[in-house]
Design an enzyme around this catalytic site. Structure first.
Site, short mmCIF file in Angstrom:
data_model
loop_
_atom_site.label_atom_id
_atom_site.label_comp_id
_atom_site.label_asym_id
_atom_site.label_seq_id
_atom_site.Cartn_x
_atom_site.Cartn_y
_atom_site.Cartn_z
N GLY A 219 -31.57 -4.89 -14.41
CA GLY A 219 -30.91 -6.09 -14.93
C GLY A 219 -30.88 -7.18 -13.87
O GLY A 219 -31.51 -7.07 -12.82
N ASP B 265 -32.63 3.07 -15.48
CA ASP B 265 -32.29 2.08 -16.51
C ASP B 265 -32.83 2.62 -17.84
O ASP B 265 -33.63 3.56 -17.86
CB ASP B 265 -32.91 0.70 -16.19
CG ASP B 265 -32.15 -0.45 -16.86
OD1 ASP B 265 -31.90 -0.36 -18.08
OD2 ASP B 265 -31.81 -1.43 -16.17
N ASP C 50 -30.61 6.81 -20.08
CA ASP C 50 -29.57 6.20 -20.90
C ASP C 50 -28.24 6.71 -20.35
O ASP C 50 -27.94 7.91 -20.46
CB ASP C 50 -29.76 6.62 -22.37
CG ASP C 50 -28.71 6.02 -23.28
OD1 ASP C 50 -27.67 5.53 -22.76
OD2 ASP C 50 -28.91 6.02 -24.50
N TYR D 170 -15.41 -7.57 -23.51
CA TYR D 170 -16.02 -7.31 -22.19
C TYR D 170 -14.92 -7.28 -21.11
O TYR D 170 -14.87 -6.36 -20.28
CB TYR D 170 -17.03 -8.43 -21.91
CG TYR D 170 -17.63 -8.44 -20.53
CD1 TYR D 170 -18.56 -7.49 -20.14
CD2 TYR D 170 -17.30 -9.45 -19.61
CE1 TYR D 170 -19.14 -7.54 -18.87
CE2 TYR D 170 -17.87 -9.50 -18.35
CZ TYR D 170 -18.80 -8.54 -17.99
OH TYR D 170 -19.37 -8.58 -16.75
P1 NAD Z 1 -27.87 -7.29 -17.20
O1 NAD Z 1 -27.56 -7.38 -18.66
O2 NAD Z 1 -28.85 -8.23 -16.62
O3 NAD Z 1 -28.33 -5.82 -16.85
C1 NAD Z 1 -27.70 -4.69 -17.37
C2 NAD Z 1 -28.69 -3.55 -17.33
O4 NAD Z 1 -28.06 -2.41 -17.91
C3 NAD Z 1 -29.96 -3.83 -18.15
O5 NAD Z 1 -31.11 -3.64 -17.37
C4 NAD Z 1 -29.88 -2.82 -19.29
O6 NAD Z 1 -31.15 -2.31 -19.68
C5 NAD Z 1 -29.01 -1.73 -18.67
N1 NAD Z 1 -28.38 -0.91 -19.69
C6 NAD Z 1 -27.76 -1.31 -20.81
N2 NAD Z 1 -27.35 -0.22 -21.51
C7 NAD Z 1 -27.70 0.87 -20.79
C8 NAD Z 1 -27.55 2.26 -20.98
N3 NAD Z 1 -26.97 2.76 -22.08
N4 NAD Z 1 -28.04 3.09 -20.04
C9 NAD Z 1 -28.65 2.60 -18.94
N5 NAD Z 1 -28.83 1.29 -18.71
C10 NAD Z 1 -28.37 0.44 -19.64
O7 NAD Z 1 -26.48 -7.37 -16.43
P2 NAD Z 1 -26.25 -7.79 -14.90
O8 NAD Z 1 -26.00 -9.22 -14.87
O9 NAD Z 1 -27.28 -7.19 -14.05
O10 NAD Z 1 -24.85 -7.08 -14.65
C11 NAD Z 1 -24.74 -5.86 -13.94
C12 NAD Z 1 -23.27 -5.50 -13.85
O11 NAD Z 1 -22.59 -6.56 -13.16
C13 NAD Z 1 -22.58 -5.36 -15.19
O12 NAD Z 1 -21.67 -4.30 -15.15
C14 NAD Z 1 -21.85 -6.66 -15.37
O13 NAD Z 1 -20.72 -6.52 -16.16
C15 NAD Z 1 -21.51 -7.02 -13.94
N6 NAD Z 1 -21.32 -8.47 -13.76
C16 NAD Z 1 -22.36 -9.33 -13.87
C17 NAD Z 1 -22.14 -10.69 -13.74
C18 NAD Z 1 -23.27 -11.69 -13.86
O14 NAD Z 1 -23.02 -12.89 -13.79
N7 NAD Z 1 -24.51 -11.26 -13.99
C19 NAD Z 1 -20.85 -11.17 -13.49
C20 NAD Z 1 -19.80 -10.27 -13.41
C21 NAD Z 1 -20.05 -8.90 -13.54
#
Ligand code: NAD
Length: 313
Positions: free
Chosen positions: A13, A36, A51, A141
Site C-alpha cells: 500500500g 499483502d 490475506d 475507520y
Molecule cells: P493503502 O490502502 O494504501 O494500503 C493498504 C494495504 O492493505 C493494501 O496494499 C491492501 O492490498 C492491503 N490489504 C487490504 N486488505 C487486506 C487483507 N485482508 N490482507 C492483507 N492485506 C490487505 O493504505 P496505507 O495508506 O498504506 O495505510 C497503511 C496503514 O496506515 C493503514 O492501517 C492506515 O489506516 C494507516 N494510515 C494511513 C494514513 C495515510 O494517509 N495513508 C494515515 C493514517 C493512518
C-alpha cells in the site's frame, strides 16, 4: 541479541511501499517478509501473498519465517470505509486481532499498529489537539482505530506484548498512490501538476488538515519502534508535521508551476475532514522518544515535484 525478522502486512500500500523499503535498507533483505493480498516483484526481500483475515495462514508464515516483529498495515481507510462500514469494521478489527493473537501465541515481542488522526471527532476540530484529548470518532475507520488502540493497551497489560501506535495524519508520498483516505487529494494534486492537468479538489479551499511527508512518517515509525521500552509511556502518539488547506498547497505548488490552477467541488469527504483536528500537539512523542519533523510545506513541495518528475522521465 536475537536476530530480528520483521513481517509486514499490507506491504504494497501507500505506507507499506515506502516503509518496507526503509526496513530493508535498515535491517537487510533477509530480515524482512513483505505480505499483502496482491504482491508485486518490487522488493529485494521475501514477498508472500497473505490475506490477513486468515489467522491460520498468518500463523504459518510467522512460524516458518521465525518472525520476531509484525508491522500491521493492512486496513480499509477513511473515505472507502464510509462506503463499506461493516466490511471496514470487520477487516480492520479482525486483521489486527489476528496479528495480536498470533504475536501472543508465538512469543513475538513487538508489534506496530498505525493509528490515525481519525481517532478524534468533531469536538477536536481545533489547533494543537493534545494526545490525551477525548476520542469521539464519527467514521467507522476512526472507531476501528480507537478500538485498535484499546486492544493494543489490553495486550500490553495482559500479555506484556509491546504494541506501539502512531496516529498518522494524511501521508504524502511519491512512491505510490494513496488507497482511499480523506487526505488523498494532497498526493493527487502533485500528479496533476506534474502532468499539466487541471486539479479539482473534493475539499473546500480553506479546509486545513494535518499532513506528513512520507520521509518524516518513516523516520517517526523507526524512531518509535527503536525507542527503549521504558521510554514508551503512551499508547497512541500524536505526531505533527504540517497543517495546510488545499489553497495553501496550491499556492506552494504555484511557486514552481505558476500556471497550475485548481477548482473546488466538495463531496462527502468534506464532512470527514471537518470531523478531524486542524493540527496536533505532539509533546509526548517529542519528549518520550525524540520526534522532530524535517519537512515544511516548501521543502515537501520541492521534493514531491522533483521525485515525480524523475519518475515520469
Ligand atoms: P493503502 O490502502 O494504501 O494500503 C493498504 C494495504 O492493505 C493494501 O496494499 C491492501 O492490498 C492491503 N490489504 C487490504 N486488505 C487486506 C487483507 N485482508 N490482507 C492483507 N492485506 C490487505 O493504505 P496505507 O495508506 O498504506 O495505510 C497503511 C496503514 O496506515 C493503514 O492501517 C492506515 O489506516 C494507516 N494510515 C494511513 C494514513 C495515510 O494517509 N495513508 C494515515 C493514517 C493512518
Amino acid at each position: 541479541m536475537k536476530q530480528q525478522k520483521i513481517l509486514i502486512t499490507g506491504a504494497f500500500g501507500q505506507l507499506g511501499t515506502a516503509l518496507t523499503q526503509a526496513l530493508i535498507t535498515k535491517y537487510g533483505s533477509d530480515a524482512i517478509v513483505a505480505t499483502d493480498l496482491n504482491i508485486r516483484d518490487e522488493f529485494t526481500c521475501a514477498t508472500i501473498k497473505l490475506d490477513a483475515t486468515n489467522i491460520e495462514a498468518l500463523d504459518e508464515i510467522v512460524r516458518q519465517q521465525k518472525i520476531t516483529q509484525i508491522y500491521h498495515l493492512a486496513a480499509i481507510l477513511s473515505a472507502k470505509g464510509e462506503e463499506l462500514p461493516l466490511q471496514t469494521w470487520d477487516l480492520n478489527n479482525s486483521t489486527f486481532f489476528n496479528v495480536l493473537e498470533v504475536a501472543r501465541l508465538n512469543d513475538i515481542k513487538k508489534v506496530f499498529f498505525p493509528s490515525s488522526i481519525a481517532v478524534f471527532g468533531p469536538d477536536a476540530r481545533s489547533e494543537k489537539v493534545a494526545t490525551d484529548f477525548a476520542l469521539h470518532p464519527t467514521t467507522v475507520y476512526g472507531i476501528s482505530k480507537v478500538a485498535g488502540e484499546h486492544w493494543a493497551r489490553y495486550y500490553n497489560l495482559k500479555y506484556n506484548l509491546d504494541v506501539r501506535c502512531l496516529r498518522y495524519p494524511g501521508l504524502i508520498s511519491y512512491q505510490s498512490l494513496p488507497g482511499g483516505g480523506t487526505t488523498d487529494y494532497a498526493v493527487d494534486i502533485f500528479h496533476k501538476a506534474i502532468n499539466g492537468q487541471d486539479f479539482e479538489s473534493y475539499l473546500k479551499e480553506d479546509t486545513q488538515l494535518p499532513m506528513l511527508y512520507m520521509d518524516d512518517a518513516i523516520e517517526a515509525t523507526l524512531q518509535l519502534m527503536e525507542a527503549p521500552k521504558e521510554a514508551i509511556k503512551t499508547v497512541g502518539y500524536n505526531i505533527q508535521g504540517l497543517s495546510f488547506s488545499p489553497v495553501e498547497l496550491l499556492t506552494a505548488i504555484q511557486k514552481y508551476i505558476p500556471d497550475f490552477t485548481a477548482t473546488y467541488k466538495p463531496d462527502h469527504r468534506q464532512a470527514i475532514a471537518e470531523s478531524w483536528p486542524i493540527s496536533l500537539d505532539d509533546k509526548p512523542a517529542r519528549e518520550e522518544w525524540g520526534w522532530k519533523p524535517k519537512f515544511d510545506l516548501d521543502k515537501m513541495t520541492q521534493e514531491m515535484l522533483k521525485q515525480l518528475e524523475l519518475k515520469k522521465n
